[in-house]
Design a protein around this motif. Structure first.
Motif, PDB file in Angstrom:
ATOM      1  N   SER A  78       0.866  -1.172   0.000  1.00 30.87           N
ATOM      2  CA  SER A  78       0.000   0.000   0.000  1.00 30.87           C
ATOM      3  C   SER A  78       0.902   1.220   0.000  1.00 30.87           C
ATOM      4  N   MET A  79       0.787   2.022  -1.063  1.00 26.90           N
ATOM      5  CA  MET A  79       1.581   3.236  -1.187  1.00 26.90           C
ATOM      6  C   MET A  79       0.858   4.383  -0.484  1.00 26.90           C
ATOM      7  N   PHE A  80       1.518   5.006   0.456  1.00 27.62           N
ATOM      8  CA  PHE A  80       0.933   6.139   1.163  1.00 27.62           C
ATOM      9  C   PHE A  80       1.244   7.456   0.454  1.00 27.62           C
ATOM     10  N   PHE A  81       2.446   7.574  -0.060  1.00 28.27           N
ATOM     11  CA  PHE A  81       2.806   8.750  -0.853  1.00 28.27           C
ATOM     12  C   PHE A  81       4.002   8.383  -1.718  1.00 28.27           C
ATOM     13  N   SER A  82       4.120   9.051  -2.855  1.00 25.62           N
ATOM     14  CA  SER A  82       5.249   8.827  -3.754  1.00 25.62           C
ATOM     15  C   SER A  82       5.264   9.937  -4.793  1.00 25.62           C
ATOM     16  N   THR A  83       6.331   9.961  -5.588  1.00 27.31           N
ATOM     17  CA  THR A  83       6.421  10.906  -6.707  1.00 27.31           C
ATOM     18  C   THR A  83       5.967  10.284  -8.015  1.00 27.31           C
ATOM     19  N   HIS A  84       5.498   9.043  -7.983  1.00 25.81           N
ATOM     20  CA  HIS A  84       5.078   8.360  -9.208  1.00 25.81           C
ATOM     21  C   HIS A  84       3.978   9.144  -9.925  1.00 25.81           C
ATOM     22  N   TYR A  85       4.084   9.274 -11.232  1.00 30.17           N
ATOM     23  CA  TYR A  85       3.099   9.936 -12.085  1.00 30.17           C
ATOM     24  C   TYR A  85       2.877  11.406 -11.709  1.00 30.17           C
ATOM     25  N   ALA A  86       3.830  11.985 -11.028  1.00 32.68           N
ATOM     26  CA  ALA A  86       3.706  13.393 -10.652  1.00 32.68           C
ATOM     27  C   ALA A  86       5.043  14.110 -10.741  1.00 32.68           C
ATOM     28  N   ALA A 141      -5.566  22.045 -22.674  1.00 37.17           N
ATOM     29  CA  ALA A 141      -5.517  21.247 -21.440  1.00 37.17           C
ATOM     30  C   ALA A 141      -4.619  20.042 -21.682  1.00 37.17           C
ATOM     31  N   LEU A 142      -3.605  19.900 -20.853  1.00 37.91           N
ATOM     32  CA  LEU A 142      -2.674  18.781 -20.956  1.00 37.91           C
ATOM     33  C   LEU A 142      -2.959  17.775 -19.850  1.00 37.91           C
ATOM     34  N   ALA A 143      -2.941  16.502 -20.224  1.00 35.00           N
ATOM     35  CA  ALA A 143      -3.146  15.434 -19.251  1.00 35.00           C
ATOM     36  C   ALA A 143      -1.848  14.933 -18.662  1.00 35.00           C
ATOM     37  N   SER A 144      -0.726  15.297 -19.270  1.00 32.11           N
ATOM     38  CA  SER A 144       0.563  14.828 -18.797  1.00 32.11           C
ATOM     39  C   SER A 144       1.655  15.661 -19.431  1.00 32.11           C
ATOM     40  N   ALA A 145       2.771  15.805 -18.726  1.00 34.57           N
ATOM     41  CA  ALA A 145       3.952  16.481 -19.277  1.00 34.57           C
ATOM     42  C   ALA A 145       5.185  15.911 -18.595  1.00 34.57           C
ATOM     43  N   ASN A 146       6.181  15.594 -19.407  1.00 36.07           N
ATOM     44  CA  ASN A 146       7.405  15.052 -18.841  1.00 36.07           C
ATOM     45  C   ASN A 146       8.621  15.697 -19.507  1.00 36.07           C
ATOM     46  N   ALA A 147       9.250  16.618 -18.787  1.00 37.19           N
ATOM     47  CA  ALA A 147      10.441  17.319 -19.281  1.00 37.19           C
ATOM     48  C   ALA A 147      10.199  17.831 -20.692  1.00 37.19           C
ATOM     49  N   ALA A 148       9.047  18.457 -20.885  1.00 33.09           N
ATOM     50  CA  ALA A 148       8.583  18.828 -22.221  1.00 33.09           C
ATOM     51  C   ALA A 148       8.339  20.325 -22.328  1.00 33.09           C
ATOM     52  N   GLU A 149       8.222  20.774 -23.581  1.00 33.50           N
ATOM     53  CA  GLU A 149       7.831  22.145 -23.873  1.00 33.50           C
ATOM     54  C   GLU A 149       6.981  22.132 -25.135  1.00 33.50           C
ATOM     55  N   ASP A 207       6.238  13.950 -14.748  1.00 28.32           N
ATOM     56  CA  ASP A 207       5.368  12.870 -14.266  1.00 28.32           C
ATOM     57  C   ASP A 207       5.704  11.490 -14.840  1.00 28.32           C
ATOM     58  N   ASN A 208       6.464  11.444 -15.935  1.00 24.06           N
ATOM     59  CA  ASN A 208       6.930  10.189 -16.516  1.00 24.06           C
ATOM     60  C   ASN A 208       5.790   9.220 -16.834  1.00 24.06           C
ATOM     61  N   ALA A 209       4.603   9.737 -17.111  1.00 30.12           N
ATOM     62  CA  ALA A 209       3.464   8.863 -17.384  1.00 30.12           C
ATOM     63  C   ALA A 209       3.624   8.100 -18.693  1.00 30.12           C
ATOM     64  N   ILE A 210       4.379   8.634 -19.641  1.00 32.89           N
ATOM     65  CA  ILE A 210       4.570   7.945 -20.917  1.00 32.89           C
ATOM     66  C   ILE A 210       5.310   6.631 -20.689  1.00 32.89           C
ATOM     67  N   ALA A 211       6.388   6.664 -19.937  1.00 28.43           N
ATOM     68  CA  ALA A 211       7.167   5.450 -19.682  1.00 28.43           C
ATOM     69  C   ALA A 211       6.447   4.497 -18.743  1.00 28.43           C
ATOM     70  N   ARG A 212       5.630   5.039 -17.838  1.00 25.69           N
ATOM     71  CA  ARG A 212       5.015   4.202 -16.809  1.00 25.69           C
ATOM     72  C   ARG A 212       3.588   3.805 -17.140  1.00 25.69           C
ATOM     73  N   HIS A 213       3.251   3.857 -18.415  1.00 23.62           N
ATOM     74  CA  HIS A 213       1.983   3.310 -18.902  1.00 23.62           C
ATOM     75  C   HIS A 213       0.772   3.961 -18.250  1.00 23.62           C
ATOM     76  N   GLY A 214       0.872   5.261 -17.979  1.00 18.88           N
ATOM     77  CA  GLY A 214      -0.288   5.984 -17.471  1.00 18.88           C
ATOM     78  C   GLY A 214      -0.949   6.741 -18.608  1.00 18.88           C
ATOM     79  N   ILE A 215      -2.239   6.937 -18.516  1.00 24.37           N
ATOM     80  CA  ILE A 215      -2.938   7.710 -19.541  1.00 24.37           C
ATOM     81  C   ILE A 215      -3.058   9.161 -19.124  1.00 24.37           C
TER      82      ILE A 215
END
Length: 680
Positions: free
Chosen positions: A305-313, A590-598, A621-629
């Motif tokens: 059970s993850m209580f907090f993390s930087t994943h997808y953020a 409106a962006l749903a994700s951004a990872n070191a982007a411009e 957020d690294n959602a592209i690599a971590r299979h998040g939508i």
């Protein structure tokens, strides 16, 4: 001997096929959703304190304790507070005894000293045991580690109090932790906190995360023998112990889940038919709101059970303590549930029962049996009710709006909030909502409505007192809008789920998602499929002709030109205007994700030096690599001068300017082009 080995192999194959065959039957005929159940209960439920069950017994030894309630027993190293053994239904130890005792069932945090940024893993080993409650009906144990500064290089600057609770008649145990900092303590950055259990891989091979996401899994050894891919978590299984898994990709991030849905997951052993489940009945102690994504169970077998993390953020969601800031927070309780069925029953019914148990635990929140003044009981909490409507082009209901209380901040700040408590609910079809069991404190009320852009925030501070019932009345959300819609791409739901997700490379598949359209974004390597589809020219979208479901790639990524070289890409949106109205047009981006982007935007001048707009460098957020939508949500309202437009065909160029690697990019949630209000 050959014949015997052949029989064993055939038996293994039969078990594999048996589980895969019955999963569809169980899901379709016995499945219950997370809000209601009509499934006939045939498995043990635990009436708390029932005298029909044996009393709870605590045995204290020199270096460990054993808690036994007649249904199961658990062994905890003392004073460290790590779970080293769980005995249940004839299994001497459900946990992996090949691991060190400190690596079977434990709490941990990842942290660093801001002055040197060296990453430390702290398993929060206790220094002293305190028996808080010990009677026939309940045992509660506290494993504490006060921070003294003597071991500041290895221990995070927190007072740690890990608790374990066993009830009479309960087929499982509770765990929660109290983390505390006092005024003046050293600075610290904490990036991840969790509770983890590692199970016997010879017994637990079948994992269930949801009705749709469950399957036979590879072992840790299977992964070690596999081929690492673009990052360590992703492995191509080349020599798995189960030949049916050969050629598949395994990655723990493929099983991530949003907080609002991350309430029960775990593992099934078929012989004997036993389940091990992690149940998280409340999200109040998790960070970043209901759609923050995080890990669940994964190959090992591991459940957590993850209580907090930087994943997808991104690193910004790390908890940063500066200038001697004090802090205190309760994480949990979570419930580790153990269940079983007779040998002749279908083992997959254990998943159905685990969901029912989750509903029971959720309904029981907040618990009334914890021995901590830091955990308010139900009568010590408050509630907030109200109704949200939307004032856009016309008035509408805040249908199925997400409404929550979080520490005071700016609109949308809840998605990066990480130190306090958050309480969320979803409104009904007419926008009515009720947020219950709220801890006393100061909050802002936040909301967003599927189908509309932007964030709502009630500007006044809301004071929750014990027992308070606050009626907010009618609240009005005015989404950003400067004029009527000319055209739009996508659906404003904070994800890229409606866009085109390609088929994966057939040599890099997870078969679980091969037939699941709604989850197909979880396949590995989709970032390189853009290059396969657009090897020379980038995406061109014609408004009124193209369909975003089939013609808009789900992620704006870089092009692979070989030798691990990736270059930026430019997408073109073509649109027609019959005439141009004097005044400012608006792009709602409106962006749903951004990872070191411009993202830079140009209008009708692709080669021009100055863009109409740039986001600047954003996101981690690294959602592209971590299979998040989706990852974090970004919204921009961009002015476009009428002089930059023309009657006839216009072109908007969207360039993601940062190359270098496959994971730099954005996901679009929604794009809307608005014209000025026409002056008559």
């Amino acid at each position: 001997m050959v014949k015997k080995k052949g029989m064993i192999f055939a038996t293994k194959i039969f078990v594999v096929l048996f589980l895969h065959f019955f999963i569809s039957i169980v899901v379709s005929t016995s499945s219950i959703n997370y809000t209601q159940s009509n499934h006939k209960r045939t498995l043990r439920k635990h009436p708390r304190g029932s005298l029909l069950y044996p009393p709870v017994q605590l045995h204290v030894y020199d270096d460990h304790v054993v808690v036994d309630n007649g249904i199961f027993s658990m062994t905890i190293a003392s004073p460290e507070g790590t779970v080293t053994g769980i005995n249940f239904k004839g299994i001497d130890n459900i946990l992996n005894e090949r691991n060190e005792k400190s690596d079977r069932g434990y709490w941990d945090v990842n942290w660093s000293d801001p002055s040197d940024r060296t990453d430390h893993l702290d398993k929060l080993a206790g220094k002293q045991l305190e028996v808080l409650v010990n009677n026939d009906n309940i045992v509660e144990l506290s494993f504490k580690r006060p921070w003294t500064g003597a071991d500041k290089n290895n221990h995070v600057s927190l007072n740690i109090d890990k608790r374990f609770v066993v009830l009479r008649g309960s087929s499982g145990f509770y765990s929660y932790g109290i983390f505390e900092r006092l005024q003046g303590w050293p600075d610290a950055d904490i990036y991840q906190g969790r509770i983890v259990f590692k199970l016997q891989d010879k017994l637990f091979r079948y994992m269930a995360v949801s009705d749709e996401r469950q399957r036979i899994m590879p072992t840790f050894q299977d992964r070690e023998k596999g081929q690492p891919l673009d990052y360590p978590e992703a492995v191509l299984l080349t020599h798995p112990s189960n030949s049916l898994l050969r050629g598949e990709v395994d990655d723990k991030y493929q099983y991530s889940t949003e907080n609002k849905d991350n309430r029960v997951h775990g593992w099934i052993c078929s012989d004997p038919p036993v389940g091990f489940w992690m149940i998280t009945p409340s999200n109040e102690f998790r960070t970043a709101g209901p759609v923050k994504q995080d890990l669940t169970s994964h190959a090992g077998p591991v459940t957590l059970s993850m209580f907090f993390s930087t994943h997808y953020a991104g690193i910004g969601l790390g908890i940063k303590f500066q200038d001697g800031e004090p802090w205190k927070k309760v994480f949990g309780p979570v419930f580790v549930y153990l269940n079983s069925v007779p040998a002749e029953d279908n083992p997959l019914s254990l998943w159905v029962d685990a969901k029912e148990q989750m509903l029971m635990q959720t309904a029981s929140w907040p618990y009334n049996f914890l021995n901590s003044s830091d955990y308010p009981r139900a009568y010590q909490r408050g509630q907030v009710t109200g109704r949200l409507i939307v004032h856009d082009i016309v008035l509408g209901y805040g249908k199925f709006a997400f409404v929550g209380l979080a520490p005071p901040g700016a609109p949308g700040s809840w998605q990066e909030e990480n130190k306090g408590y958050q309480f969320w609910t979803q409104a009904d079809e007419k926008g009515y909502f009720r947020i219950k069991n709220v801890r006393p404190g100061l909050y802002h009320l936040y909301a967003w409505v599927p189908g509309y852009i932007g964030d709502y925030m009630y500007s006044k501070i809301i004071y929750i007192l014990p027992g308070s019932k606050i009626r907010m009345g009618l609240l009005v959300h005015k989404p950003p809008r400067n004029g009527p819609t000319v055209w739009e791409i996508g659906v404003p739901d904070r994800t890229a789920a409606e866009f085109y997700v390609p088929e994966p490379n057939p040599t890099l598949m997870n078969q679980l998602y091969a037939s699941q359209r709604a989850e197909s974004f979880r396949q590995y390597g989709l970032w390189d499929r853009y290059t396969d589809m657009y090897p020379d020219q980038d995406l061109v979208y014609k408004v009124g002709v193209s369909d975003y479901v089939t013609d808009w790639f789900f992620a704006h990524v870089n092009r692979n030109i070989g030798n691990k070289t990736y270059i930026p890409t430019t997408w073109t949106v073509l649109f027609d205007l019959d005439y141009v109205i004097p005044g400012n047009y608006t792009i709602q981006l409106a962006l749903a994700s951004a990872n070191a982007a411009e993202v830079q935007i140009k209008i009708n001048d692709e080669g021009g030096k100055s863009p109409v707009f740039t986001t600047g460098l954003i996101g981690r957020d690294n959602a592209i690599a971590r299979h998040g939508i989706h990852g974090l949500y970004w919204l921009y309202s961009i002015n476009v001068l009428h002089s930059q437009l023309q009657a006839g065909t216009n072109a908007m160029y969207l360039t993601q300017t940062r190359g270098d690697n496959p994971f730099r990019g954005v996901m679009y949630d929604y794009i809307r082009f608005e014209r000025p209000l026409k002056v008559v």
